[in-house]
Write a protein that holds these residues in place. Structure first.
Motif, PDB file in Angstrom:
ATOM      1  N   PRO A 126      92.855  55.852  88.928  1.00  0.00           N
ATOM      2  CA  PRO A 126      91.606  55.730  88.542  1.00  0.00           C
ATOM      3  C   PRO A 126      90.624  57.078  88.995  1.00  0.00           C
ATOM      4  O   PRO A 126      89.624  57.225  88.831  1.00  0.00           O
ATOM      5  N   GLU A 127      91.553  58.010  89.583  1.00  0.00           N
ATOM      6  CA  GLU A 127      90.911  59.291  89.976  1.00  0.00           C
ATOM      7  C   GLU A 127      90.428  60.040  88.676  1.00  0.00           C
ATOM      8  O   GLU A 127      91.115  60.530  87.865  1.00  0.00           O
ATOM      9  N   ALA A 172      94.684  62.365  73.657  1.00  0.00           N
ATOM     10  CA  ALA A 172      94.228  61.565  74.674  1.00  0.00           C
ATOM     11  C   ALA A 172      95.553  61.178  75.713  1.00  0.00           C
ATOM     12  O   ALA A 172      96.608  60.942  74.988  1.00  0.00           O
ATOM     13  N   VAL A 173      95.186  61.127  76.707  1.00  0.00           N
ATOM     14  CA  VAL A 173      96.253  60.826  77.645  1.00  0.00           C
ATOM     15  C   VAL A 173      95.654  59.764  78.799  1.00  0.00           C
ATOM     16  O   VAL A 173      94.759  59.918  79.219  1.00  0.00           O
ATOM     17  N   GLN A 174      96.514  58.884  78.811  1.00  0.00           N
ATOM     18  CA  GLN A 174      96.329  57.608  79.592  1.00  0.00           C
ATOM     19  C   GLN A 174      97.354  57.407  80.846  1.00  0.00           C
ATOM     20  O   GLN A 174      98.329  57.864  80.743  1.00  0.00           O
ATOM     21  N   GLY A 183      90.546  52.474  82.247  1.00  0.00           N
ATOM     22  CA  GLY A 183      91.509  51.358  81.479  1.00  0.00           C
ATOM     23  C   GLY A 183      90.977  50.184  82.076  1.00  0.00           C
ATOM     24  O   GLY A 183      90.442  49.837  82.916  1.00  0.00           O
ATOM     25  N   PRO A 184      91.345  49.175  81.089  1.00  0.00           N
ATOM     26  CA  PRO A 184      90.965  47.593  81.291  1.00  0.00           C
ATOM     27  C   PRO A 184      91.681  46.975  82.417  1.00  0.00           C
ATOM     28  O   PRO A 184      91.224  46.346  83.260  1.00  0.00           O
ATOM     29  N   GLU A 185      92.836  47.681  82.899  1.00  0.00           N
ATOM     30  CA  GLU A 185      93.727  47.212  84.207  1.00  0.00           C
ATOM     31  C   GLU A 185      93.793  48.266  84.930  1.00  0.00           C
ATOM     32  O   GLU A 185      94.868  48.207  85.697  1.00  0.00           O
ATOM     33  N   GLY A 186      92.974  49.132  85.038  1.00  0.00           N
ATOM     34  CA  GLY A 186      92.912  50.389  86.064  1.00  0.00           C
ATOM     35  C   GLY A 186      93.441  51.482  85.153  1.00  0.00           C
ATOM     36  O   GLY A 186      93.546  51.442  84.174  1.00  0.00           O
ATOM     37  N   GLY A 187      93.358  52.694  85.937  1.00  0.00           N
ATOM     38  CA  GLY A 187      93.847  53.905  85.466  1.00  0.00           C
ATOM     39  C   GLY A 187      92.662  54.305  84.460  1.00  0.00           C
ATOM     40  O   GLY A 187      91.597  53.953  84.728  1.00  0.00           O
ATOM     41  N   LYS A 188      93.035  55.287  83.718  1.00  0.00           N
ATOM     42  CA  LYS A 188      91.728  55.765  82.802  1.00  0.00           C
ATOM     43  C   LYS A 188      92.587  56.603  81.546  1.00  0.00           C
ATOM     44  O   LYS A 188      93.622  56.638  81.445  1.00  0.00           O
TER      45      LYS A 188
END
Length: 129
Positions: free
Chosen positions: A82-83, A76-78, A116-121
């Protein structure tokens, strides 16, 4: 279940990708029973591709997590972008990529992307051990 977690703030170099690959190899090398060479190569390939994308397209800040399950390993990579990853035609002329997501999906049992909860993925990939 064994887990490795690495947070890399603002890692914007090829060195960050090499470090992630080495950390993955070290984690896999310490597992008992030992992971076969083909499975280990697939895990390192997925780590390399996902971390490369996080560095190039995800703002450079990422967290890598490797988690073993009875017959699989989860990579898993966070990152902060958001792309979403997407399939695209590989660029054979200008070297702009397009191979990674194809390779990841070819070697994996499953993959998914979660916002992600605060943006990202977080991009998660499940591989056989």
């Amino acid at each position: 279940m064994d887990t490795l977690s690495i947070a890399a703030p603002a890692a914007r170099s090829a060195g960050a990708v090499a470090e992630a690959r080495e950390a993955a190899r070290g984690f896999l090398g310490a597992l008992r029973p030992a992971v076969g060479p083909d499975a280990a190569d697939s895990v390192v390939l997925v780590v390399s591709e996902l971390v490369t994308n996080a560095v190039r397209h995800g703002g450079g800040t990422y967290t890598l997590r490797l988690t073993t399950h009875p017959d699989t390993i989860e990579v898993a990579v966070q990152d902060t972008s958001p792309e979403l990853p997407r399939m695209r035609t590989p660029d054979l002329d200008d070297g702009t990529g397009g191979f990674g997501w194809h390779m990841i999906n070819d070697v994996s049992l499953a993959s998914d992307v979660r916002p992600g909860p605060e943006g990202g993925k977080t991009v998660r990939v499940l591989l056989p051990l």
